[in-house]
Design an enzyme around this catalytic site. Structure first.
Site, mmCIF file in Angstrom:
data_model
loop_
_atom_site.group_PDB
_atom_site.id
_atom_site.type_symbol
_atom_site.label_atom_id
_atom_site.label_comp_id
_atom_site.label_asym_id
_atom_site.label_seq_id
_atom_site.Cartn_x
_atom_site.Cartn_y
_atom_site.Cartn_z
ATOM 1 C CG LEU C 77 10.239 39.505 -27.071
ATOM 2 C CD1 LEU C 77 9.353 40.482 -26.282
ATOM 3 C CD2 LEU C 77 11.039 38.634 -26.118
ATOM 4 C CB CYS C 78 7.124 33.906 -30.097
ATOM 5 S SG CYS C 78 5.590 33.304 -30.829
ATOM 6 C CB VAL C 79 4.292 38.073 -33.018
ATOM 7 C CG1 VAL C 79 3.909 36.985 -34.002
ATOM 8 C CG2 VAL C 79 3.198 39.134 -32.986
ATOM 9 C CB ALA C 82 4.781 38.898 -27.614
#
Lengths: 100, 127, 130
Positions: C77-79, C82
């Site tokens: 998941l892209c930080v 997210a």
């Protein structure tokens, strides 16, 4: 190059743009709501038939079936494939462009 | 936090932008990928097609909708060595825009040149 | 063949995550490798372990976890996406002083560089989105 289109051509211009910018020797796969672009007797059928002169067009069968459609609803020479066929198209074509 | 790739592989990356800027987050978050991607020293081009050309409209001011005015970032792309910005002429003209209406220097190309740009790319991102 | 997959939409709202999953499954069945599935935009919501869909519906986050478990797929998941949307792993929980984490098994949170890396390393990159 493999181009996928996942939008209905009656709502969005993804298919139209794809057809404008597609190179010879390309393949188009219609998925999700994009499958409506393969229907015969629509306002864009002629455009799609025209595109078939330079491009092979495929439709993802599971998405077609889910929408109550089958091969008899489609423009002729559009090939219905399953997910395995989808994977094979991405292998055969070195590059992928997804028109969202 | 972002680790550089050690492979030394350089690929032709093309970011295709086809969305208008503020109604959805796609244009903004696409630009964030471009900025991070710049550190990986790939061969990067940006293409603006369809409503994507509206991302480059100058004088955008989001102060009254209280969102981030990311359009200013386009002017800073040069500092990240992202210098190849292509705008499709047909998309621009059909939206009543001229090159003068844009906030940054771009290369306006016609559909046949855009076709070639897409075909010549190796990794294409669409958001 | 080595594939990278980008998922740009959340579960249930849009068909993108379903299509991506079915594609990944078919690719594995054909003997290919999924290098990474990167979740961006609302796509990060595919990584919640708190979803409770009705019994007769597919469980999209669990389905990804199970596929990753069986075939060792990297689910990222892209930080930035997210954090904006409240997807939290134990590290992020500590760092941002949250009272809980909500990430599903086999998912991890990392930077956008992981997407660029997938573009460089994978032989094919395919995007599912809106």
């Amino acid at each position: 190059m493999l181009h996928t289109v996942n939008k209905s051509p009656f709502e969005k211009n993804s298919l139209e743009t794809c057809l404008r910018l597609i190179d010879d020797n390309s393949a188009i796969l219609l998925i999700e709501d994009g499958v409506y672009g393969a229907l015969k007797n629509t306002s864009i059928s002629e455009t799609v038939i025209d595109a078939q002169k330079i491009t092979k067009i495929y439709v993802l069968g599971p998405d077609l079936k889910a929408r109550g459609l089958d091969k008899s609803s489609l423009i002729s020479n559009i090939e219905v494939i399953d997910y395995k066929g989808f994977v094979n198209l991405t292998v055969e074509n070195e590059k992928i462009q997804n028109w969202l | 936090m972002e680790e550089e790739l050690e492979s030394g592989v350089v690929k032709k990356f093309l970011y295709i932008n086809r969305r208008a800027p503020h109604g959805t987050v796609y244009a903004h978050e696409a630009l964030e990928v471009v900025l991070i991607g710049a550190a990986f020293e790939q061969d990067v081009s940006l293409a603006f097609i369809d409503d994507g050309v509206f991302q480059l409209k100058k004088d955008q001011d989001t102060s009254e909708i209280n969102t981030k005015n990311f359009s200013k970032i386009f002017a800073a792309l040069e500092m990240y060595d992202v210098e190849k910005l292509y705008v499709e002429r047909e998309s621009l003209e059909s939206r009543g825009l001229k090159e003068d209406d844009l906030s940054v220097d771009v290369k306006v190309i016609d559909s046949s040149e855009m076709k070639k740009l897409i075909t010549d790319s190796e990794v294409i991102f669409n958001f | 063949m080595i594939f990278g997959i980008l998922v740009n939409e959340g579960p249930y709202q849009h068909q993108a995550s379903d299509s991506a999953y079915l594609f990944a499954k078919a690719a594995i069945e054909e003997g290919h490798t999924i290098f990474r599935v990167f979740f961006y935009h609302d796509g990060v919501n595919n990584g919640t372990r708190l979803a409770t869909p009705p019994q007769d519906d597919r469980h999209i986050p669990n389905r990804w976890s199970e596929l990753a478990n069986e075939h060792n797929i990297d689910l990222v998941l892209c930080v930035a996406a997210a954090q904006r949307r409240g997807m939290v792993d134990p590290d992020e929980m500590k760092r941002n002083k949250k009272d809980a984490d909500n990430i599903a098994e086999k998912f991890r949170i990392s930077g956008l560089g992981q997407l660029i890396e997938a573009g460089v390393q994978a032989e094919r990159l395919i995007t599912f989105g809106d």
